[in-house]
Write a protein that holds these residues in place. Sequence first.
Motif: not given
Length: 460
Positions: A69-76
């Motif tokens: 229920p939120w926005d996210k920025l995924i990276s490695l």
Amino acid sequence: MADLSISTTPIPGLLVLTLPVPGDSRGWFKENWQRAKMTALGLPDFGPVQNNMSYNAGAGSTRGLHAEPWDKLISLASGRIFGAWVDLRPGLTFGTPFTLELGTDQAVFVPRGVANGYQALQAGTVYSYLVNDHWSPQARSSYTYLNLADETVAIPWPIPLEQAEISAADAAHPRLAEVTPMAPKRTVVVGAGGQLGRALVDLLPDALPLRRPEFDLTDPATLDAVPWSQVGLIVNASAYTAVDAAETEQGRRDAWAVNVTGLSRLVEIARAHRIPLVQVSSDYVFDGTAVLHGEDEPFSPLGVYGQTKAAGDALVATLPRHWIVRTSWVIGDGNNFVRTMASLADRGVKPSVVGDQFGRLTFTRDLAAGIVHLTSSDAPSGTYNLTNSGPTMSWAAIAQRVFELRGRAASDVTEVTTAEYFAGKTMAPRPTHSTLDLAKLRQAGFDPADAEQRLVEYLR
């Protein structure tokens, strides 16, 4: 080395970022989150508040599919993964998948309601993700899940799931046919019990209505009880509107408590949670010397009520996303001038009505529709005048028209001056001219109905 860039995907709002990763024999460096550059290229200014890290020791570790229920920025930070995303929001793209093999030179922006799943392709994989709400155990109840092995979506996992390491909870998630789409964030209508509030709730049946006495802008505890993290829009239709009482000692305090102090708390909630806010304003912020009021006219309130509304407008204007909707002479489901005149006509009364104040009626069905139009069409932030259209009329002329529509003679309404009508009474000063220029509203794509047409329909 590639330049920073952002590309779209088949899932609306799901974005892939290509990140420059300069390096040498010592290693590499990257700007994993750079607000100014990334938002300039189209990344939403999503306001992250928490940075999480996770680690997979071995290849084959697989997690998901979770819609949060939120926005996210995924990276490695290290390693390589196979990422899978599925739209679990209601709409035409529900069930749409997207997959990507992801390294340290890319990131993915995942909007609220899009499920994500990840499979580590290398040992020692480290994930980093920014989210725009604080995680809590209670938040997990708002997740929506999809089974990693769903046959409809058919994610082509590089390492077969029977060979992958999967938690028991993830293995038990439902198939797509059993998934209830994640509901969008709700609109909150503050002052839902008033004339405008009722019209807004009629147009927005999924909105969360906040009414007195359970909700009170002057009581911080009732504000704290609202789940603001799940709110996508606030419409403030609540106000202290007892214009004459506001000139008294207690009324002055009450007007400021609701229209300024209470509103300031709502503004700070909107700021903290990045929620767009609609504030309903009034012609009383002007002194009425101009015959036609534009949105950019400086404040010049004559009385306490107008002063508090002007102060409230100034507070709301500090928000990055807001709409100040300025209106006048509101008529809806409740006690109002038209209903009073109709009652007098039906009872054979011959009233005296002020004839030297001029403006246009605003029917709440059109005021509510205009608010919904501005917010749903993503109109630019700012102030918008919103009344019904048609010629400027005096209160006396409107009363005479009401009498005619009830089968009485217009001459049964006697026109008097404001000074004559209020002689010997405690009253607030009124603006002489309240007509609002509607050009900006029309440019935004909303052309309100004629006030005469709505008056006939209202009395019918």
